[in-house]
Design an enzyme around this catalytic site. Structure first.
Site, PDB file in Angstrom:
ATOM      1  N   HIS A 145      -4.311   3.743  36.565  1.00 40.19           N
ATOM      2  CA  HIS A 145      -4.565   3.019  35.236  1.00 40.19           C
ATOM      3  C   HIS A 145      -5.460   2.908  35.449  1.00 40.19           C
ATOM      4  O   HIS A 145      -6.327   1.665  35.907  1.00 40.19           O
ATOM      5  CB  HIS A 145      -3.789   1.455  36.155  1.00 40.19           C
ATOM      6  CG  HIS A 145      -2.535   1.427  35.369  1.00 40.19           C
ATOM      7  ND1 HIS A 145      -1.553   0.503  36.582  1.00 40.19           N
ATOM      8  CD2 HIS A 145      -1.580   2.018  34.713  1.00 40.19           C
ATOM      9  CE1 HIS A 145      -0.657   0.577  36.099  1.00 40.19           C
ATOM     10  NE2 HIS A 145      -0.268   1.744  34.804  1.00 40.19           N
ATOM     11  N   GLU A 173     -21.447  17.039  31.769  1.00 37.85           N
ATOM     12  CA  GLU A 173     -19.817  17.804  32.023  1.00 37.85           C
ATOM     13  C   GLU A 173     -18.652  17.630  31.134  1.00 37.85           C
ATOM     14  O   GLU A 173     -17.968  18.914  32.006  1.00 37.85           O
ATOM     15  CB  GLU A 173     -19.493  17.419  33.487  1.00 37.85           C
ATOM     16  CG  GLU A 173     -18.976  16.078  34.166  1.00 37.85           C
ATOM     17  CD  GLU A 173     -18.400  15.884  35.248  1.00 37.85           C
ATOM     18  OE1 GLU A 173     -18.361  16.567  36.141  1.00 37.85           O
ATOM     19  OE2 GLU A 173     -19.008  14.363  35.914  1.00 37.85           O
TER      20      GLU A 173
END
Length: 275
Positions: A145, A173
C-alpha cells in the site's frame, strides 16, 4: 554448535528481510499488503525436512496449471508484516500446489492457525503469468500500500500511458528500472477472482500493476529486485505529489531525452509512452 532450523535457510531470511524493509517504509499498516515467493527445486529440497503439516488441499479460487507441484512461501491472511520478523512460523507459511494447479495445502507455518493471504488468487495467477512470460525467471510478487502512488490514483486518469509517462518523468532512473511501463486496474473488490484476472492480464506486459485507491503489485526475479522496483515506483510517485503540490511542472524530461536515455542504457521503451 547452533542447531539449524528452516529459519536459517537463505530464502526464508530473504523473505523475512523484505517484509521488515517494506514495513519500515510505511507501506504495510496493520495487516495491509502481502508477499509470495516461488521456491526453487533446491530450496524445496532444503526445506522439506522441516515441513510439519500435510493436511487436506483447499481451493485456490483460480486455475494455475503451470504451477502444479510448486511450493510458495506466503504471508498469512490478517497477519502483520511487522510481526513476520518476530515470529515467522506464526505469520507466514509455505504452501504446496497440487497436480491440478487448483488447490493448495500448508506444509509449514501459521502454527497458531490461519490461512495464506486473502489475495492468494491474485498472487498465484500473477506467478502463473510471470513464470510463463519470463521463462521461470520471476519468483517474487509483492503487494504494498504505497502511499503516494495511491494518492495519485485519485487525481490522474487511470490509464497505463498517463501513469507510466508521469512516473518516468519524475526520476531519470525510472525508464531504466521499469522500461515496460506500469499498468492500472480500476477499483475492484480485492481478494476475488475478477481482480486476480485483471491483474494477471496486466502482468503479461508489465512488472508493475497499480490497483486504484489501494496499492500496487510488483514482480521480480528475487527479493532485492522486487523491493527495489516498488521502492523506485513509490519514490517517483512521491516526487510527483510534491511537484503537483508546488503548482505543477515548469520543465520536464522530454520525449527526445527519453529516446537518448534508451539508446545509452540499451533499453527499449514502448512507443505509445513516448507520444
Amino acid at each position: 554448535m547452533e542447531e539449524k532450523t528452516i529459519l536459517s535457510l537463505p530464502f526464508v531470511q530473504g523473505f523475512i528481510r523484505l517484509t521488515d524493509d517494506a514495513f519500515r517504509q510505511g507501506w504495510h499498516e496493520r495487516n495491509g499488503g502481502n508477499l509470495s515467493y516461488r521456491l526453487t527445486p533446491e530450496e524445496v529440497s532444503q526445506a522439506k525436512p522441516y515441513f510439519t503439516q500435510d493436511g487436506d488441499f483447499c481451493p485456490i479460487g483460480a486455475s494455475t496449471p503451470n504451477l502444479a507441484g510448486e511450493y510458495f512461501m506466503v504471508t498469512g491472511s490478517g497477519k502483520y508484516f511487522r510481526n513476520v520478523i518476530l515470529e515467522p512460523q506464526n505469520n507466514a507459511a509455505i504452501i504446496e500446489i497440487d497436480q491440478t494447479g487448483e488447490n493448495y495445502r500448508i506444509v509449514w507455518g501459521l502454527e497458531q492457525g490461519g490461512r495464506p493471504t486473502s489475495e492468494l488468487p491474485s498472487h498465484l495467477m500473477n506467478h502463473s503469468v510471470k513464470k510463463e512470460v519470463t521463462n521461470g525467471a520471476h519468483r517474487v510478487i509483492l503487494h504494498s500500500h504505497i502511499t503516494n502512488l495511491i494518492a495519485l490514483t485519485f487525481v490522474l486518469p487511470l490509464e497505463d500511458e498517463v501513469f507510466t509517462r508521469e512516473l518516468w518523468e519524475m526520476a531519470t532512473e525510472c525508464p531504466v528500472v521499469f522500461p515496460d511501463g506500469v499498468g492500472v486496474v480500476g477499483w475492484m473488490v480485492p481478494g476475488g477472482h475478477d481482480i486476480a484476472v485483471a491483474t494477471s492480464e496486466l502482468m503479461k506486459k508489465y512488472d508493475v500493476a497499480v490497483w486504484a485507491h489501494h496499492g500496487a503489485f510488483c514482480s521480480g526475479p528475487d527479493f532485492d529486485t522486487t523491493f527495489g522496483l516498488m521502492h523506485t515506483v513509490e519514490k517517483s510517485a512521491e516526487i510527483l505529489v510534491k511537484v503537483l503540490s508546488m503548482g505543477g511542472k515548469r520543465q520536464t524530461i522530454t520525449t527526445q531525452n527519453f529516446r537518448d536515455l534508451a539508446k545509452d542504457f540499451h533499453v527499449t521503451l514502448p512507443e505509445r509512452f513516448l507520444k
